[in-house]
Design an enzyme around this catalytic site. Structure first.
Site, mmCIF file in Angstrom:
data_model
loop_
_atom_site.group_PDB
_atom_site.id
_atom_site.type_symbol
_atom_site.label_atom_id
_atom_site.label_comp_id
_atom_site.label_asym_id
_atom_site.label_seq_id
_atom_site.Cartn_x
_atom_site.Cartn_y
_atom_site.Cartn_z
ATOM 1 N N SER A 160 0.822 -1.210 0.000
ATOM 2 C CA SER A 160 0.000 0.000 0.000
ATOM 3 C C SER A 160 0.855 1.258 0.000
ATOM 4 C CB SER A 160 -0.913 0.012 1.238
ATOM 5 O OG SER A 160 -0.149 0.257 2.411
ATOM 6 N N GLU B 163 7.050 -0.258 -4.840
ATOM 7 C CA GLU B 163 5.994 -0.419 -5.840
ATOM 8 C C GLU B 163 4.688 -0.379 -5.071
ATOM 9 O OE1 GLU B 163 3.010 -1.217 -7.904
ATOM 10 O OE2 GLU B 163 3.553 -3.205 -7.165
ATOM 11 N N CYS C 240 -3.107 -3.842 -7.943
ATOM 12 C CA CYS C 240 -2.733 -2.427 -7.837
ATOM 13 C C CYS C 240 -2.994 -1.676 -9.139
ATOM 14 C CB CYS C 240 -1.279 -2.285 -7.405
ATOM 15 S SG CYS C 240 -0.101 -3.169 -8.426
#
Length: 487
Positions: free
Chosen positions: A222, A244, A278
């Site tokens: 996150s 990332e 994501c």
């Protein structure tokens, strides 16, 4: 219970008690105690002790271990897919593709290392210029829960290939997948201390990130946690930090000829993995007018038929559960908040069973919401924004702190080129789902979505650092001395 693998030995934890639950049945499928700070430090020391011998192995010797790991994954592919499905809630068909990605990561990483790092040399007048790459040393890898096998693997494999040793802290929500993965490494003959596993939640993560013995940290997860890590590493330029993170990803729809193709691509972009990728589309930008109305009506109609179920249900559902009851409740609360701000529920997200983390797709029109939250709602909740002209759509697409993925559905190449040039994202797709990515391409974004291109072909760039050398086998005076020097 032996939950941590440190210096070649399994040992019980000394930290907080942890449980992993099947998100649908709430059955306990793993339990143990997390690693405390002293165990984390022991793991870092074990990695440091193992580093010289591992780094000095030939590249081919390290590749041999990695290929044996891939072979072990093939042997245990069914058990691994079952474990991923049981612990994350994703359907077995999707879990199986994750295991395949784990296997393929080895060959991709080897190719990447050879092409992007390795050794290169060129002659000069009186020497040879040589470029080599060296491993950092000991790196921490933090893994997420949504792809608990594939995404940590995207850090661990290239890190080990480059000669680093690793301390791996998986998500506390998916410890069983991590344990099975490490067992595959052990069966592959990875030397003791080269890969160490420390299970745990926040306490363990804080201890590992703060440990002075690590040379870097590779993180997928996150943006909130990634931002905390970035702040923690401020003023520590000697540490490599690869992040990332997530995105508030826009998918812009033009007036295309094939309405159903657009709807299918939207579904694959927003609701695959129950919206827990994501790169999932979080914001759908649709033109105002009759065509846009028809698209939304068809999208709602199709999403009402999407099947949701347990990971091993037959026939297989399209969507499994989200990771936990807590995550499901947070998403339902987010839907309520959007409605309170003026959003219109075009398709209400529901929880069919109160004691299961299963959610149906939700679609909310937030065009009239003035203070739209720039957040990543990590689940099957899609926001619709209507736009008047294409420039306004691009402006709205870029109206985010994130910059991971963006996409355009359009029959016009010229429009796509215009969109591509103005999009602020690390991944920009045309007439393909946002969640589609090539393993041979960089994966990552800009802004609050991260820095390095983690977990993909470009991972070689942050797993080793370049060393430039001028070399000659014998020391000799030059034919002409520099002015002002006499010998």
């Amino acid at each position: 219970m032996t939950t941590h693998y440190i210096a070649g030995n399994w040992q019980a934890g000394q930290g907080e008690t942890l449980q992993s639950l099947n998100p649908v049945t709430q059955a306990v499928i793993w339990q143990g105690q997390g690693a405390d700070a002293s165990q984390v430090d022991t793991a870092v020391q074990a990695a440091r002790q193992a580093f010289p011998a591992w780094a000095q192995l030939s590249l081919e010797a390290r590749i041999d271990v990695l290929e044996k790991f891939a072979a072990q994954l093939k042997v245990h592919a069914e058990a691994m897919a079952q474990c991923i499905g049981e612990e994350t809630g994703k359907p077995l068909w999707e879990s199986a593709t994750e295991v395949t990605s784990m296997i393929n990561k080895v060959a991709i990483s080897v190719q990447s290392y050879r092409e992007r790092t390795g050794e290169k040399s060129g002659p000069l007048a009186d020497a040879t210029a040589v470029l080599r790459h060296k491993p950092h040393g000991v790196v921490a890898v933090f893994g997420p829960y949504n792809f608990p096998g594939h995404l940590p693997n995207g850090h661990i494999v290239p890190a080990l290939l480059a000669g680093n040793c690793v301390v791996f802290k998986p998500s506390e929500l998916t410890p069983k997948v991590a344990e099975l993965t490490v067992n595959c490494w052990i069966a592959a003959g990875l030397p003791a201390g080269v890969l160490n596993l420390v299970q745990g939640a926040r306490e363990t993560g804080v201890a590992l990130a703060a440990n002075p013995g690590i040379d870097g940290l590779f993180f997928t997860g996150s943006s909130r946690t990634g931002n905390l890590l970035h702040q923690q590493f401020a003023g520590r330029p000697d540490k490599i930090l690869a992040l990332e993170m997530g995105g508030n990803n826009p998918l812009v729809v033009d007036e295309v000829k094939d309405l159903d193709a657009a709807v299918y691509t939207i579904v694959q972009s927003a609701f695959i993995s129950a919206g827990q990728r994501c790169t999932c589309a979080r914001r759908l930008l649709v033109p105002q007018g009759a065509w846009g109305d028809a698209l939304i009506a068809r999208l709602v109609e199709v999403c009402k038929t999407i099947t949701v179920g347990a990971f091993d249900e037959q026939p297989a559902p399209f969507m499994g559960s989200v990771i936990s009851l807590q995550a499901a409740r947070a998403l339902l609360a987010a839907q309520v908040e959007l409605a309170a701000k003026g959003g219109v529920k075009l398709l209400e997200m529901t929880q069919p069973q109160a004691d299961a983390a299963l959610l149906t797709p939700g679609i909310v029109d937030v065009t009239a919401v003035a203070d739209r939250p720039d957040e990543e709602f990590f689940g099957p909740l899609l926001q619709v924004i209507r736009y008047g002209d294409f420039d306004a759509a691009i402006d709205e697409a870029n109206n985010t702190q994130y910059g991971l993925a963006a996409g355009l559905l359009s029959d016009s190449r010229a429009r796509y080129q215009y969109f591509w040039l103005r999009s602020r994202a690390g991944i920009v797709n045309w007439n393909k789902q946002l969640t589609g990515a090539a393993s041979s391409a960089p994966f990552g974004g800009v802004g609050a979505s991260g820095n390095h291109r983690a977990s993909a072909y470009y991972a070689a760039d942050y797993c080793a650092y370049p060393v430039a050398s001028l070399e000659t086998a014998s020391l000799a005076l030059p034919a002409t001395l520099t002015p002002g020097v006499t010998l």
